[in-house]
Structure formats: structure tokens, C-alpha cells
Design a protein around this motif. Structure first.
Motif, short mmCIF file in Angstrom:
data_model
loop_
_atom_site.label_atom_id
_atom_site.label_comp_id
_atom_site.label_asym_id
_atom_site.label_seq_id
_atom_site.Cartn_x
_atom_site.Cartn_y
_atom_site.Cartn_z
N THR A 1 1.80 8.40 -7.72
CA THR A 1 0.48 7.81 -7.48
C THR A 1 -0.58 8.90 -7.37
OG1 THR A 1 0.90 7.77 -5.10
CG2 THR A 1 1.41 5.77 -6.33
N HIS B 1 2.91 9.57 -4.12
CA HIS B 1 4.15 8.82 -3.91
C HIS B 1 4.84 8.60 -5.25
CE1 HIS B 1 6.98 5.86 -2.46
NE2 HIS B 1 6.45 5.87 -1.24
N GLY C 1 -3.46 8.74 -6.02
CA GLY C 1 -4.18 8.62 -4.76
C GLY C 1 -3.69 7.38 -4.04
N GLU C 2 -4.28 7.09 -2.91
CA GLU C 2 -3.91 5.88 -2.18
C GLU C 2 -4.13 4.66 -3.08
OE1 GLU C 2 -5.14 3.43 1.87
OE2 GLU C 2 -5.70 5.55 1.66
N THR C 3 -3.17 3.78 -3.10
CA THR C 3 -3.25 2.65 -4.04
C THR C 3 -2.39 1.49 -3.55
OG1 THR C 3 -3.11 2.08 -6.40
CG2 THR C 3 -1.32 3.42 -5.51
N THR C 4 -2.32 0.46 -4.36
CA THR C 4 -1.38 -0.64 -4.13
C THR C 4 -0.45 -0.73 -5.33
OG1 THR C 4 -3.08 -2.13 -5.02
CG2 THR C 4 -2.79 -2.08 -2.62
N HIS D 1 0.84 -1.19 0.00
CA HIS D 1 0.00 0.00 0.00
C HIS D 1 0.88 1.24 0.00
CE1 HIS D 1 -3.96 -1.89 0.79
NE2 HIS D 1 -3.21 -2.84 1.32
N THR D 2 0.48 2.22 -0.78
CA THR D 2 1.20 3.50 -0.79
C THR D 2 0.19 4.63 -0.78
OG1 THR D 2 1.29 3.44 -3.21
CG2 THR D 2 3.22 2.63 -2.03
N PRO D 3 0.57 5.78 -0.23
CA PRO D 3 -0.33 6.93 -0.23
C PRO D 3 -0.34 7.64 -1.57
CG PRO D 3 1.74 7.51 0.80
CD PRO D 3 1.83 6.05 0.49
N GLY D 4 -1.27 8.54 -1.75
CA GLY D 4 -1.25 9.38 -2.93
C GLY D 4 -0.05 10.30 -2.92
N GLY E 1 -5.41 -0.52 -5.98
CA GLY E 1 -6.10 -0.98 -4.78
C GLY E 1 -6.30 -2.48 -4.72
#
Length: 394
Positions: free
Chosen positions: A285, A275, A287-290, A270-273, A336
Motif C-alpha cells: 500500500t 502494508h 499510503g493509508e488506505t482501505t 483500513h490498513t496503513p501505508g 479510502g
């Protein structure tokens, strides 16, 4: 040459599955395209990355009577692997001064000659070997690479005939290569065919009696029956890849891609937006994603030019390379989704199971599908399936 592997019993970082049943079916389809000609299976550059010896054996088992190589080392390796002169003829065409002419002569390999320097080296090697060399004279009919120019052709033919008379040479073939056969209707195609016919006719009028005359590569085999002569030389089509999108897809010609390239996901996180991903942060990224880590890179032959564009099938969905392809790895944004570490990432294959094809990667990298399959490196093991015919493949 690429190591021969067999179906795996443990997960691999990455592997290229080579379907020899598909290759055999492709040989049958190509022979049907040129029923009046013999077929040379071109296995240069380790069979376009597929593994020269296994592919050569499969092609010969399906009726190929010639094998084509670029370098003499490739030709000699095939003979050393047990592909004997009684099974198949081999032509080798890319020579430089001081090459292993004698070894090729002793291995009963046909050697291509485009100039007088090469003919003289062949004659010396034949005297040393104590047997005549099988020589094919190559004509430059318009490609402008190797081959003898029309103005120099009479001199080369005359010297080759003198060598034949003295017993150091047997002229076994007259041949050439197209420049634009993958561009239907290109005016050079007809011009080269005319020039080839003229140069063959001249040589035969002077007394050359070739076993084979040939000019047809993959696109010509598929689309130009008037170019088939005695022998056709499919290369990329043998491996189920179209020579050009303009002439049709593999399926249009009854061909199936032989190589499927896949890897095991090395990490899912998982990483935040906001990144940054990979060198230069060309992808950030949204947004928040994988993110998923695919453990192959340009050292394995994955084109860096496909950074930000190369397609991968993971978990039944197409993903795209996020950011730059690095030497050993690249990243995809999984949006995600959370596939397990070790899940399969299919870079390309036949395409009938939803995966990208080599042509898709070629489009992403701004190149041709030939380069995509041929550049897959030796640290990606080849896993051969369907090695033995089981009835009629296809």
C-alpha cells in the motif's frame, strides 16, 4: 454440466448471471449475418462456461437447427436433457479410440471422422447398433489439428463410400475449420477456402451427397460470407464476445455479452501505508488506505496471470487487483472508500453499465476472451435470467 440456478433470493458469494434474452438476440443477429445458411450453435465446454443445456434450448428456440459439441459425453448429455433428433441435429467431433460410438449412433448424433481408424470403429458400432451411423468427414485444409490431410482424402472418401454402400454409414457432411479467420486478410484464409472447395468437389465427384458443407466459425460467420456454404458454426460470438478485437467489438455486429460475473465483498478494512498485500507482497500500500476482499480466485477461474492488473467495478469505480490472485480470493485497493461488506464487485459483463468486459480481463491476463468466460468454474453458480421469451428481445 454447470448447475442451473434461478434468480437468487439470498446473497451469493459469487455468481455468473446468464442473460438468455441476450443469447437469443445474438442468435438472431448471427442468422442475419448468414441468411442463406443454417446455424449450428456451438455449445461445447458447457457452452463456453455459460451452461450447455439452457443455452442450447434458447438457441434452438431461436432457430438454430444444429448444436456442436467437442466430446461425445457433451452430445449425449444434450440428448439426455430432452433435445431430441426431431428438434435439432447434433455434431460431435473430438473422438478417441474406444469412444462411445454405439451410444452416439443410437442417440442419432452425427459423428466426425478424420481417419480410417475412426471410420472402422464407426462401422463396427453401427453393425452392433443395427442402424447406420451419421458421419461427417472432416478435411484438414490447413489448420493442422484434426481432419484428414489432402493426400489421404481419396482413401478416406473411398472407404466411407464403401461403408455407405454396405449400409453402416450415411455421409451427412463435409467440413473443415479455419486457422486464422480472426486475422482479417491472413493469406491462409483464401488458401483454406480454395482447398476446402477442392476437397468437397472431389468427394462429390466420387458420389458423396452431403446434407451440409461447412467451414465458417464465429469470425468467418461475421466477416467472410463466401465461407458460409450450407451451415455456419458460431461459438464465442453466440455468447456475445468478439472472436478478436481486430475484427470488431460485439456491438459492431449487434451482439451482447451474455455472462456477467460478480461477487460480494467479504471484507473491507483500513490498513496503513507500507502494508504488503497477498502472497509475495507484490503490492504494498502506498499510503493509508482501505482494502476490499473479493471472494473468488483461480479455483473459480479468475486468471492468476491477471494479478496486479484485473479490473473490477465496485461502488461505481474501476478498481484493480492488488497483488496476486489467490486460490479463493483477491484484494483490491479501495483508496479510502468504504463500501459495505456484501457490496457487489462486478468483474465483467456487457460493459454498458460501466463494468469491465471479458475482453478487458483478457487484456489484463495476456489471453483471449474465450478463455476468460470458459474457465469460470463450477463452484460459481450460473443464475439464468430472461429464460422465457417475452415478445421480441433485444
Amino acid at each position: 454440466m454447470t448447475e442451473t440456478a434461478h434468480p437468487r433470493t439470498a446473497p451469493l458469494r459469487a455468481h455468473a448471471e446468464i442473460d438468455l434474452a441476450a443469447l437469443r438476440a445474438n442468435v438472431r443477429a448471427l442468422r442475419a449475418q448468414a441468411p442463406g445458411a443454417a446455424l449450428m450453435a456451438v455449445v461445447k465446454s458447457d457452452a463456453y462456461g455459460h451452461g450447455a443445456v439452457p443455452c442450447a434450448r434458447a438457441a434452438v428456440a431461436e432457430g438454430a437447427t444444429w448444436l456442436g459439441t467437442a466430446t461425445p459425453e457433451e452430445a449425449l448429455a444434450l440428448r439426455a436433457a430432452g433435445l431430441s433428433p426431431s428438434q435439432v441435429r447434433i455434431l460431435c467431433w473430438l473422438w478417441t479410440p474406444g469412444g462411445p460410438w454405439r451410444e452416439a449412433i443410437e442417440a442419432d448424433v452425427d459423428v466426425s471422422v478424420s481417419g480410417l481408424w475412426a471410420l472402422e470403429e464407426v462401422r463396427r458400432a453401427a453393425r452392433s447398433a443395427g442402424r447406420p451411423a451419421r458421419v461427417q468427414l472432416k478435411a484438414d485444409t490447413g489448420l493442422g489439428r484434426n481432419g484428414c490431410q489432402p493426400a489421404d482424402w481419396p482413401g478416406l472418401v473411398a472407404e466411407a463410400l464403401r461403408a455407405e454402400a454396405e449400409g453402416t454409414v450415411r455421409i451427412t457432411g463435409l467440413w473443415s475449420h479455419f486457422a486464422c479467420a480472426d486475422e482479417p486478410g491472413h493469406p491462409s484464409i483464401a488458401a483454406q477456402l480454395t482447398r476446402f472447395r477442392d476437397m468437397v468437389a472431389y468427394a462429390e465427384q466420387q458420389g458423396v451427397q452431403p446434407e451440409v458443407r461447412h467451414i465458417a466459425n464465429s469470425p468467418a460467420t461475421l466477416t467472410l460470407p463466401e465461407s458460409h456454404f450450407d451451415l455456419v458454426r458460431p461459438g464465442i460470438a453466440l455468447y456475445g464476445v468478439s472472436p478478436s478485437p481486430e475484427i470488431g467489438t460485439p456491438a459492431d455486429f449487434g451482439l451482447r455479452p451474455v455472462m456477467t460475473l460478480s461477487a460480494s465483498l467479504a471484507l473491507v478494512k483500513h490498513t496503513p501505508g507500507g502494508h504488503g498485500v497477498s502472497y509475495g507482497h507484490h503490492y504494498v500500500t502506498p499510503g493509508e488506505t482501505t482494502l476490499g476482499l473479493v471472494p473468488v480466485g483461480y479455483a473459480d477461474g479468475i486468471p492468476r496471470h491477471a494479478s496486479g492488473a484485473g479490473p473490477v467495478l465496485i461502488g461505481g469505480k474501476w478498481r484493480t487487483v492488488a497483488g496476486r490472485v489467490a486460490m479463493d480470493q483477491f484484494v483490491v485497493d479501495l483508496g479510502g472508500d468504504e463500501p459495505e461488506v456484501g457490496a457487489q464487485a462486478v468483474l465483467f459483463g456487457p460493459g454498458d453499465r460501466g463494468e469491465p468486459t471479458a475482453e478487458d480481463w483478457a487484456q489484463a491476463a495476456g489471453t483471449i476472451a474465450y478463455e476468460i468466460v470458459t474457465r469460470i468454474g463450477t463452484r460459481v453458480p450460473r443464475v439464468y435470467v430472461n429464460e422465457e421469451p417475452d415478445g421480441q428481445d433485444g
